[in-house]
Design an enzyme around this catalytic site. Structure first.
Site, PDB file in Angstrom:
ATOM      1  N   GLY A   1      11.795  -0.475  10.376  1.00  0.00           N
ATOM      2  CA  GLY A   1      12.077  -0.501   8.948  1.00  0.00           C
ATOM      3  C   GLY A   1      11.506  -1.775   8.356  1.00  0.00           C
TER       4      GLY A   1
ATOM      5  N   HIS B   1      20.594  -1.353   6.768  1.00  0.00           N
ATOM      6  CA  HIS B   1      19.976  -2.671   6.952  1.00  0.00           C
ATOM      7  C   HIS B   1      18.898  -2.896   5.885  1.00  0.00           C
ATOM      8  CE1 HIS B   1      18.200  -5.880   9.772  1.00  0.00           C
ATOM      9  NE2 HIS B   1      17.253  -5.701   8.878  1.00  0.00           N
ATOM     10  N   GLU B   2      18.054  -1.872   5.677  1.00  0.00           N
ATOM     11  CA  GLU B   2      16.951  -2.011   4.712  1.00  0.00           C
ATOM     12  C   GLU B   2      17.476  -2.052   3.277  1.00  0.00           C
ATOM     13  OE1 GLU B   2      14.274  -2.922   5.918  1.00  0.00           O
ATOM     14  OE2 GLU B   2      14.747  -2.325   7.967  1.00  0.00           O
TER      15      GLU B   2
ATOM     16  N   HIS C   1      18.545  -5.424   2.423  1.00  0.00           N
ATOM     17  CA  HIS C   1      17.411  -6.296   2.076  1.00  0.00           C
ATOM     18  C   HIS C   1      17.060  -6.185   0.598  1.00  0.00           C
ATOM     19  CE1 HIS C   1      15.691  -8.183   5.628  1.00  0.00           C
ATOM     20  NE2 HIS C   1      15.700  -7.054   6.319  1.00  0.00           N
TER      21      HIS C   1
ATOM     22  N   CYS D   1      15.591  -8.017  13.233  1.00  0.00           N
ATOM     23  CA  CYS D   1      14.943  -7.964  11.919  1.00  0.00           C
ATOM     24  C   CYS D   1      13.598  -8.668  12.023  1.00  0.00           C
ATOM     25  CB  CYS D   1      15.837  -8.668  10.898  1.00  0.00           C
ATOM     26  SG  CYS D   1      15.154  -8.706   9.228  1.00  0.00           S
ATOM     27  N   LEU D   2      12.553  -8.078  11.446  1.00  0.00           N
ATOM     28  CA  LEU D   2      11.218  -8.683  11.541  1.00  0.00           C
ATOM     29  C   LEU D   2      11.163 -10.061  10.879  1.00  0.00           C
ATOM     30  CD1 LEU D   2       8.828  -5.640  10.881  1.00  0.00           C
ATOM     31  CD2 LEU D   2       9.400  -6.690  13.074  1.00  0.00           C
TER      32      LEU D   2
ATOM     33  N   GLN E   1      10.412  -8.342   2.530  1.00  0.00           N
ATOM     34  CA  GLN E   1       9.885  -8.885   3.788  1.00  0.00           C
ATOM     35  C   GLN E   1       8.371  -9.072   3.758  1.00  0.00           C
ATOM     36  OE1 GLN E   1      12.239  -5.884   6.234  1.00  0.00           O
ATOM     37  NE2 GLN E   1      12.271  -7.706   7.551  1.00  0.00           N
TER      38      GLN E   1
HETATM   39 ZN    ZN Z   1      15.544  -6.708   8.332  1.00  0.00          ZN
END
Ligand code: ZN
Length: 188
Positions: free
Chosen positions: A45, A149-150, A153, A107-108, A50
């Site tokens: 995701g 989660h997304e 963000h 998480c990236l 991000q």
């Molecule tokens: Zn994340």
């Protein structure tokens, strides 16, 4: 074209995303770039914040996470979650449908940092898709976790904000502090 990732400590990760009014050719290209970025960094995701843009747009593809099951219902009928991948969610709204469960997340924007997060196991999702059309579905398991989660963000909320107390060790706090300093040093 893969875009540069933003890391913890970059203020854009704390910005609430502006609602997307309609699809444009520029946005279509941006979505393509987000998918390329997610693929390059092997994420499941990726939210617009991000890659440095505070808008309510996220891309998801859980197909690589074969060992973590997901469920999907469309119009009350069970469907194959993979059939919906890759997924674009614009202005998503989430309604929890059952009790929260704890599960591992990464998480990236937080390389090498992992922890358990407690979230509803099943949620209803209302959003606009990549063609600008309204979609509604119910998902569970990993897909539900990923969507939540997304969506967080898109509102400037990060998984460390929701991380279970047991995962917030001194070591994790130190790692976070280090990452934040490193990110700020690069931005200056
Ligand atoms: Zn994340």
């Amino acid at each position: 074209m893969a875009l540069p990732l933003t890391f913890y400590g970059n203020p854009v990760l704390r910005k609430k995303g502006a609602a997307v009014e309609s699809m444009t050719p520029e946005l279509e290209e941006f979505i393509g770039n987000m998918f390329e970025t997610m693929e390059e960094y092997r994420g499941i995701g990726l939210a617009a914040q991000q890659v440095g843009r505070a808008i309510q747009l996220t891309v998801i593809d859980i197909r690589s996470a074969e060992n973590r099951p997901s469920t999907l219902e469309i119009n009350g009928e069970t469907a194959d979650p993979n059939s919906m991948m890759p997924l674009v969610l614009i202005n998503p709204e989430i309604t929890p449908l059952n009790d929260p469960v704890s599960g591992p997340e990464g998480c990236l924007s937080f390389p090498e940092i992992y922890g358990d997060v407690t979230r509803p196991e099943k949620v209803r999702v209302n959003a606009m898709d990549g063609r600008g059309e309204s979609i509604e579905f119910v998902c569970g398991g990993l897909l539900a976790r990923c969507v939540q989660h997304e969506t967080d963000h898109l509102h400037g909320i990060l998984f460390i904000d929701r991380m279970d107390r047991a995962s917030k060790t001194d070591e994790l706090r130190e790692d976070l502090e280090f990452l934040q300093k490193e990110t700020k040093a690069v931005l200056e």
